[in-house]
Design a protein around this motif. Structure first.
Motif, short mmCIF file in Angstrom:
data_model
loop_
_atom_site.label_atom_id
_atom_site.label_comp_id
_atom_site.label_asym_id
_atom_site.label_seq_id
_atom_site.Cartn_x
_atom_site.Cartn_y
_atom_site.Cartn_z
N HIS A 45 0.83 -1.20 0.00
CA HIS A 45 0.00 0.00 0.00
C HIS A 45 0.87 1.25 0.00
CE1 HIS A 45 0.63 -0.64 4.39
NE2 HIS A 45 0.51 0.67 4.48
N ARG A 60 -4.00 8.98 5.04
CA ARG A 60 -4.70 7.70 4.99
C ARG A 60 -3.88 6.73 4.13
NH1 ARG A 60 -7.03 10.31 8.14
NH2 ARG A 60 -9.27 10.71 8.36
N SER A 61 -4.06 5.45 4.41
CA SER A 61 -3.38 4.41 3.62
C SER A 61 -4.31 3.91 2.53
CB SER A 61 -3.02 3.23 4.53
OG SER A 61 -2.15 3.64 5.55
N THR A 75 -7.52 2.53 -5.55
CA THR A 75 -8.97 2.49 -5.72
C THR A 75 -9.60 2.84 -4.39
OG1 THR A 75 -8.81 0.77 -7.43
CG2 THR A 75 -10.95 1.03 -6.35
N ASP A 81 -19.34 10.27 5.32
CA ASP A 81 -18.96 11.12 6.45
C ASP A 81 -17.45 11.07 6.69
OD1 ASP A 81 -18.96 8.50 7.19
OD2 ASP A 81 -20.04 8.78 9.07
N GLY A 82 -16.70 10.55 5.76
CA GLY A 82 -15.26 10.47 5.93
C GLY A 82 -14.58 11.80 5.62
N PRO A 86 -14.08 11.25 0.49
CA PRO A 86 -14.94 12.05 -0.39
C PRO A 86 -14.13 12.98 -1.30
CG PRO A 86 -15.84 12.02 1.82
CD PRO A 86 -14.46 11.42 1.90
N GLU A 239 -4.88 -8.19 5.90
CA GLU A 239 -4.75 -6.73 5.81
C GLU A 239 -6.06 -6.13 6.27
OE1 GLU A 239 -2.29 -4.51 5.56
OE2 GLU A 239 -2.07 -4.13 3.41
N SER A 244 -14.19 0.98 9.13
CA SER A 244 -15.09 1.43 8.08
C SER A 244 -15.07 0.46 6.91
CB SER A 244 -14.65 2.80 7.63
OG SER A 244 -13.29 2.77 7.31
C1 FAD Z 1 -3.27 -0.74 4.87
C2 FAD Z 1 -4.58 -0.07 4.49
C3 FAD Z 1 -5.00 -0.10 3.18
C4 FAD Z 1 -6.20 0.52 2.81
N1 FAD Z 1 -6.60 0.45 1.51
C5 FAD Z 1 -7.77 1.01 1.14
C6 FAD Z 1 -8.20 0.92 -0.22
O1 FAD Z 1 -7.53 0.31 -1.08
N2 FAD Z 1 -9.37 1.52 -0.55
C7 FAD Z 1 -10.15 2.18 0.38
O2 FAD Z 1 -11.21 2.73 0.00
N3 FAD Z 1 -9.75 2.27 1.67
C8 FAD Z 1 -8.59 1.71 2.07
N4 FAD Z 1 -8.18 1.82 3.37
C9 FAD Z 1 -8.98 2.65 4.30
C10 FAD Z 1 -8.52 4.12 4.20
O3 FAD Z 1 -7.22 4.24 4.76
C11 FAD Z 1 -9.42 5.09 4.96
O4 FAD Z 1 -9.59 4.61 6.27
C12 FAD Z 1 -10.78 5.26 4.31
O5 FAD Z 1 -10.64 5.78 2.99
C13 FAD Z 1 -11.65 6.22 5.14
O6 FAD Z 1 -10.99 7.45 5.27
P1 FAD Z 1 -11.83 8.81 5.42
O7 FAD Z 1 -10.86 9.87 5.79
O8 FAD Z 1 -12.73 9.04 4.26
O9 FAD Z 1 -12.78 8.50 6.63
P2 FAD Z 1 -12.53 8.91 8.15
O10 FAD Z 1 -12.68 10.36 8.32
O11 FAD Z 1 -11.27 8.29 8.62
O12 FAD Z 1 -13.76 8.17 8.79
C14 FAD Z 1 -13.92 6.76 8.59
C15 FAD Z 1 -15.19 6.32 9.32
O13 FAD Z 1 -14.95 6.38 10.70
C16 FAD Z 1 -15.89 7.19 11.28
N5 FAD Z 1 -15.17 8.02 12.27
C17 FAD Z 1 -14.23 8.94 12.01
N6 FAD Z 1 -13.77 9.49 13.14
C18 FAD Z 1 -14.45 8.88 14.15
C19 FAD Z 1 -14.42 8.98 15.55
N7 FAD Z 1 -13.61 9.84 16.19
N8 FAD Z 1 -15.25 8.18 16.28
C20 FAD Z 1 -16.07 7.30 15.67
N9 FAD Z 1 -16.12 7.15 14.33
C21 FAD Z 1 -15.34 7.93 13.60
C22 FAD Z 1 -16.50 8.04 10.21
O14 FAD Z 1 -17.85 8.34 10.52
C23 FAD Z 1 -16.38 7.18 9.00
O15 FAD Z 1 -17.50 6.35 8.83
C24 FAD Z 1 -7.00 1.18 3.78
C25 FAD Z 1 -6.57 1.20 5.12
C26 FAD Z 1 -5.39 0.59 5.47
C27 FAD Z 1 -4.95 0.61 6.92
#
Ligand code: FAD
Length: 247
Positions: A45, A60-61, A75, A81-82, A86, A239, A244
């Protein structure tokens, strides 16, 4: 070479977005032109870093979706809500710049020289690194037999469906739909559990190698199930994408 690989892994660099490809309503594949890319292995990754105008940063990873022989691609599934997904799925355009570092990870990787039959188990966007493995197998002419069990909410949520449905010699693709299946669906339904794994997994567990990827709870259930079927824990590579994501 080692120096280049190390520098690549540790250093943030600016990549340019090539294409943004729509995979499903919520999922985009983003190809990246990375000037100082040391090469990657299937399953690794990278980290993406976004910086807001006020200096706030989020990292983020993302698994690498492409084979080692292809340009880097990720991808991303949009979580409404991320914080980061988005932006990556809705705002990013070809030509934009993105900070990243990688490749990262030396454990969840597959090399064609490993002759063992593969069991790949994906939940939701957990298919991404497994797609890299499948493409690497194809590009290197590997004949290793593969079973892919892919859990998605509905058929339209299946990522890379066109590619997976095209089929490849020696690759069995088995979908299971957890929320809704279309009329006449003859595939599997419901969550992956011991009964499904018993039917799908290779019958001689200690001869096979398993890769399991998806949301943390999915990965834990599947890995536990495989160990229960006799897969040695060291042959079940996992992995976890975090809480989420959806299956
Ligand atoms: C090694 C690895 C590989 C990955 N590969 C992929 C990939 O190939 N494709 C992919 O789509 N994703 C992948 N992910 C996941 C990715 O890293 C992100 O976590 C994902 O895209 C969400 O990020 P975000 O910032 O949009 O959401 P975030 O803002 O991180 O939120 C994620 C979720 O958690 C909730 N949340 C956030 N903060 C809190 C809190 N304080 N308390 C409770 N809930 C909370 C949010 O409501 C949301 O539903 C991977 C993760 C890892 C560790």
């Amino acid at each position: 070479m080692a120096g280049t690989a190390l520098r690549g892994r540790l250093t943030w660099q600016v990549a340019r977005v090539g294409q943004v490809i729509s995979e499903t309503d919520r999922v985009r594949t983003i190809t990246l032109d990375v000037p100082d890319w040391p090469g990657h292995r299937a399953g690794q990754h990278l980290d993406v870093r976004l910086t807001a105008e006020d200096g706030y940063r989020a990292e983020r990873s993302y698994s690498i979706a492409s084979a080692p022989s292809e340009p880097v691609a990720i991808t991303v599934e949009r979580l409404d809500d991320g914080e980061v997904s988005p932006y990556l799925t809705e705002e990013l355009r070809p030509g934009d710049e993105l900070e990243l570092r990688g490749p990262i990870g030396g454990y969840f990787v597959w090399q064609p020289g490993d002759g063992r039959p593969l069991l790949l188990v994906a939940g939701g966007s957990g298919i991404v690194p497994l797609r890299s493995i499948l493409r690497h197998r194809e590009h290197t002419g590997s004949q290793i037999p593969v079973r892919l069990l892919y859990s998605a909410r509905t058929l339209p949520d299946v990522i890379y469906r066109g590619e997976l449905d095209q089929g490849a010699d020696g690759v069995d693709v088995i979908y299971t739909l957890t929320r809704q299946s279309p009329p006449g669906w003859s595939g599997r339904t419901g969550r992956v559990g011991t009964a499904m794994l018993t039917e799908v997994a290779w019958p001689v567990p200690d001869a096979a190698l398993a890769f399991v990827c998806g949301p943390t709870s999915f990965v834990e259930t599947v890995a536990g199930g495989l160990v229960g079927l006799g897969y040695p824990p060291g042959r079940v590579k996992t992995e976890r994408f975090g809480a989420s994501g959806g299956t």
